[in-house]
Enzyme design. Structure first.
Site, mmCIF file in Angstrom:
data_model
loop_
_atom_site.group_PDB
_atom_site.id
_atom_site.type_symbol
_atom_site.label_atom_id
_atom_site.label_comp_id
_atom_site.label_asym_id
_atom_site.label_seq_id
_atom_site.Cartn_x
_atom_site.Cartn_y
_atom_site.Cartn_z
ATOM 1 N N ASP A 142 0.784 -1.239 0.000
ATOM 2 C CA ASP A 142 0.000 0.000 0.000
ATOM 3 C C ASP A 142 0.818 1.293 0.000
ATOM 4 O OD1 ASP A 142 0.879 0.251 2.714
ATOM 5 O OD2 ASP A 142 -0.885 -0.800 3.460
ATOM 6 N N HIS A 190 6.351 -8.173 -1.245
ATOM 7 C CA HIS A 190 5.251 -8.653 -2.092
ATOM 8 C C HIS A 190 4.875 -7.640 -3.164
ATOM 9 C CE1 HIS A 190 3.918 -11.642 1.304
ATOM 10 N NE2 HIS A 190 4.991 -12.038 0.644
ATOM 11 N N THR A 232 1.716 -9.002 11.601
ATOM 12 C CA THR A 232 1.600 -10.057 10.581
ATOM 13 C C THR A 232 1.211 -11.367 11.252
ATOM 14 O OG1 THR A 232 2.753 -11.372 8.893
ATOM 15 C CG2 THR A 232 4.141 -10.388 10.610
ATOM 16 N N CYS A 247 2.322 -5.303 -18.193
ATOM 17 C CA CYS A 247 1.573 -5.946 -19.273
ATOM 18 C C CYS A 247 1.897 -7.439 -19.268
ATOM 19 C CB CYS A 247 1.973 -5.306 -20.604
ATOM 20 S SG CYS A 247 1.288 -6.173 -22.019
HETATM 21 C C1 BJW Z 1 -2.675 -6.244 14.181
HETATM 22 C C2 BJW Z 1 -3.463 -5.077 14.098
HETATM 23 C C3 BJW Z 1 -2.967 -3.913 14.731
HETATM 24 C C4 BJW Z 1 -4.462 -6.664 13.021
HETATM 25 N N1 BJW Z 1 -1.792 -3.964 15.369
HETATM 26 N N2 BJW Z 1 -1.535 -6.255 14.833
HETATM 27 C C5 BJW Z 1 6.672 -23.031 3.031
HETATM 28 C C6 BJW Z 1 5.734 -23.691 3.790
HETATM 29 C C7 BJW Z 1 4.385 -23.702 3.399
HETATM 30 C C8 BJW Z 1 3.964 -23.074 2.232
HETATM 31 C C9 BJW Z 1 4.898 -22.423 1.473
HETATM 32 C C10 BJW Z 1 6.227 -22.414 1.863
HETATM 33 N N3 BJW Z 1 6.906 -21.681 0.950
HETATM 34 C C11 BJW Z 1 6.045 -21.248 0.011
HETATM 35 C C12 BJW Z 1 4.810 -21.678 0.303
HETATM 36 C C13 BJW Z 1 3.566 -21.413 -0.482
HETATM 37 C C14 BJW Z 1 2.958 -20.059 -0.209
HETATM 38 C C15 BJW Z 1 2.546 -19.959 1.256
HETATM 39 O O1 BJW Z 1 3.190 -19.363 2.082
HETATM 40 N N4 BJW Z 1 1.403 -20.523 1.600
HETATM 41 C C16 BJW Z 1 0.890 -20.431 2.971
HETATM 42 C C17 BJW Z 1 -0.518 -19.877 2.961
HETATM 43 C C18 BJW Z 1 1.004 -21.771 3.628
HETATM 44 N N5 BJW Z 1 3.894 -18.978 -0.541
HETATM 45 C C19 BJW Z 1 4.012 -18.532 -1.790
HETATM 46 O O2 BJW Z 1 3.376 -19.013 -2.707
HETATM 47 C C20 BJW Z 1 5.003 -17.416 -2.033
HETATM 48 N N6 BJW Z 1 5.823 -17.718 -3.145
HETATM 49 C C21 BJW Z 1 6.862 -18.569 -3.063
HETATM 50 O O3 BJW Z 1 7.199 -19.073 -2.026
HETATM 51 O O4 BJW Z 1 7.507 -18.769 -4.265
HETATM 52 C C22 BJW Z 1 8.413 -19.862 -4.371
HETATM 53 C C23 BJW Z 1 7.561 -21.056 -4.700
HETATM 54 C C24 BJW Z 1 6.888 -21.057 -5.904
HETATM 55 C C25 BJW Z 1 6.129 -22.172 -6.224
HETATM 56 C C26 BJW Z 1 6.020 -23.247 -5.332
HETATM 57 C C27 BJW Z 1 6.682 -23.186 -4.113
HETATM 58 C C28 BJW Z 1 7.487 -22.085 -3.798
HETATM 59 C C29 BJW Z 1 4.278 -16.134 -2.412
HETATM 60 C C30 BJW Z 1 3.444 -15.575 -1.311
HETATM 61 C C31 BJW Z 1 2.717 -14.351 -1.824
HETATM 62 C C32 BJW Z 1 1.715 -13.818 -0.812
HETATM 63 N N7 BJW Z 1 0.904 -12.848 -1.468
HETATM 64 C C33 BJW Z 1 -0.082 -12.093 -0.703
HETATM 65 C C34 BJW Z 1 -0.804 -11.129 -1.684
HETATM 66 C C35 BJW Z 1 0.127 -9.961 -2.055
HETATM 67 C C36 BJW Z 1 -0.555 -8.946 -2.887
HETATM 68 C C37 BJW Z 1 -1.720 -8.326 -2.173
HETATM 69 O O5 BJW Z 1 -1.543 -7.616 -1.160
HETATM 70 O O6 BJW Z 1 -2.836 -8.558 -2.623
HETATM 71 O O7 BJW Z 1 0.558 -11.354 0.342
HETATM 72 S S1 BJW Z 1 -1.236 -13.125 0.221
HETATM 73 C C38 BJW Z 1 -1.312 -12.105 1.653
HETATM 74 O O8 BJW Z 1 -0.695 -12.698 2.812
HETATM 75 C C39 BJW Z 1 -0.426 -10.890 1.299
HETATM 76 C C40 BJW Z 1 0.180 -10.569 2.618
HETATM 77 O O9 BJW Z 1 1.333 -9.767 2.421
HETATM 78 C C41 BJW Z 1 0.457 -11.929 3.178
HETATM 79 C C42 BJW Z 1 0.648 -11.944 4.655
HETATM 80 O O10 BJW Z 1 -0.487 -11.482 5.340
HETATM 81 P P1 BJW Z 1 -0.291 -10.604 6.638
HETATM 82 O O11 BJW Z 1 0.320 -9.319 6.280
HETATM 83 O O12 BJW Z 1 0.368 -11.387 7.688
HETATM 84 O O13 BJW Z 1 -1.820 -10.270 7.016
HETATM 85 P P2 BJW Z 1 -2.844 -11.136 7.908
HETATM 86 O O14 BJW Z 1 -4.202 -10.597 7.647
HETATM 87 O O15 BJW Z 1 -2.658 -12.572 7.700
HETATM 88 O O16 BJW Z 1 -2.425 -10.845 9.413
HETATM 89 C C43 BJW Z 1 -2.593 -9.588 10.014
HETATM 90 C C44 BJW Z 1 -2.143 -9.706 11.466
HETATM 91 O O17 BJW Z 1 -2.160 -8.424 12.053
HETATM 92 C C45 BJW Z 1 -3.068 -10.586 12.324
HETATM 93 O O18 BJW Z 1 -2.252 -11.461 13.115
HETATM 94 C C46 BJW Z 1 -3.812 -9.595 13.229
HETATM 95 O O19 BJW Z 1 -4.067 -10.116 14.517
HETATM 96 C C47 BJW Z 1 -2.797 -8.480 13.322
HETATM 97 N N8 BJW Z 1 -3.350 -7.136 13.526
HETATM 98 N N9 BJW Z 1 -4.597 -5.302 13.412
HETATM 99 C C48 BJW Z 1 -1.113 -5.091 15.445
HETATM 100 N N10 BJW Z 1 -3.664 -2.696 14.717
#
Ligand code: BJW
Length: 266
Positions: free
Chosen positions: A116, A131, A200, A139
């Protein structure tokens, strides 16, 4: 999980002593600005669709109009909000640590999973966007990138001059992260002695694994989060609370340490 002043004072002391700090942020840091997180029940397009299903190449291929609308909606929402005190505190922390250790390796690196741009708007300078960003689009036919400001969103999906669909330069599930962002993260982690995970859920890899790299490098680890996560029991200090309150609190304690004043309970 604690918000007790003693833990906040202890972490402020660690920040004051640290020579190299890495902070990893997630969607929770922008929540107090009014932007929805990924895994909390939410409003608008987030209530209707599972964000985890929209953030995939498969979703874009199936329904490019919906996914483009979602990202454009998120952009307009982010444009209409302001960085919150948590973003401001991280920008101040960077300036403070840079002033304490001028020259040499950068003493502070902010790694964000957020797309953002709010950290930059708050004044953070050294931001690694793990990310990507929705301010850049590319494109799908030519790979050529454009600033969002140079695109027209009168029709969805957006088609480039070359006839390809435009997609945001963000990392979807199954896609690899920008190599330069990973390299900058690994460089900073290799020399870090304090790692903070803020707002996170620590569920998405490889971001969720960065804490292990920091720990292996000998760093102390801290979590600041509203709710417990998989990291909570493993970190050296877990502070339960809102980043928009805890981070400014930490900065106040650091200011007191820097000015030699005794730390007071808040
Ligand atoms: C507060 C609060 C306040 C609220 N104060 N706190 C190893 C193990 C298992 C799986 C995998 C692995 N390695 C790779 C994977 C697969 C996959 C993955 O991780 N899957 C899991 C779901 C299990 N990863 C990938 O695919 C990644 N690529 C990759 O590894 O490539 C190599 C590869 C390729 C092919 C095969 C294998 C490997 C890419 C990951 C891309 C993630 N993309 C997104 C979208 C980005 C664009 C967009 O924004 O739309 O990223 S998904 C989404 O999740 C986004 C976020 O950045 C990301 C993390 O979320 P985040 O920021 O933690 O948000 P929340 O909502 O989950 O949590 C918020 C927290 O804040 C909460 O705890 C609240 O309590 C807290 N909170 N208010 C303090 N005021």
């Amino acid at each position: 999980m604690t918000t007790d002043p003693e833990t906040i004072g202890m972490v402020a002391g660690w920040l004051h002593e640290a020579r190299s700090v890495v902070v990893l942020t997630g969607a929770g840091v922008s929540a107090e600005s009014g932007l929805p997180t990924f895994r909390d029940p939410e409003v608008g397009l987030w209530a209707e669709y599972d964000p985890m299903e929209l953030a995939t190449i498969g979703a874009f291929e199936r329904d490019p109009e919906l996914v483009t609308r979602w990202y454009h909606w998120r952009f307009t929402k982010s444009r209409d909000v302001r960085p919150n005190p948590g973003h401001d505190a991280l920008a101040r922390l960077e300036a403070l640590l840079n002033a304490l250790a001028p020259g040499g390796a950068p003493p502070f690196t902010l790694i964000t999973q957020n797309i953002d741009g709010l950290h930059q708007r708050a004044g953070s300078r050294r931001v690694v966007e793990l990310h990507g960003s929705f301010h850049r689009w590319r494109c799908t036919r030519t790979g050529r990138e454009k600033d969002l400001a140079d695109l027209s969103f009168e029709r969805f999906p957006v088609v480039s001059d070359a006839g390809g669909l435009m997609r945001p330069c963000v990392v979807w599930f199954g896609e690899t992260l920008p190599p330069e962002a990973l390299e900058a993260s690994f460089d900073a982690l290799a020399r870090c002695d304090l790692f903070l995970s803020v707002g996170t859920s620590a569920t998405v890899h490889p971001a969720a694994g960065l804490i292990e790299i920091a720990r292996a490098a000998g760093a102390r680890t801290v979590e600041i989060n509203k709710d417990p996560t998989a990291n909570t029991d493993a970190v050296d200090a877990a502070i339960g609370g809102l980043s928009g309150s805890v981070l400014p609190d930490l900065l106040r304690r650091m200011d007191e340490l820097a000015s030699g004043a005794p730390a007071r309970d808040t």
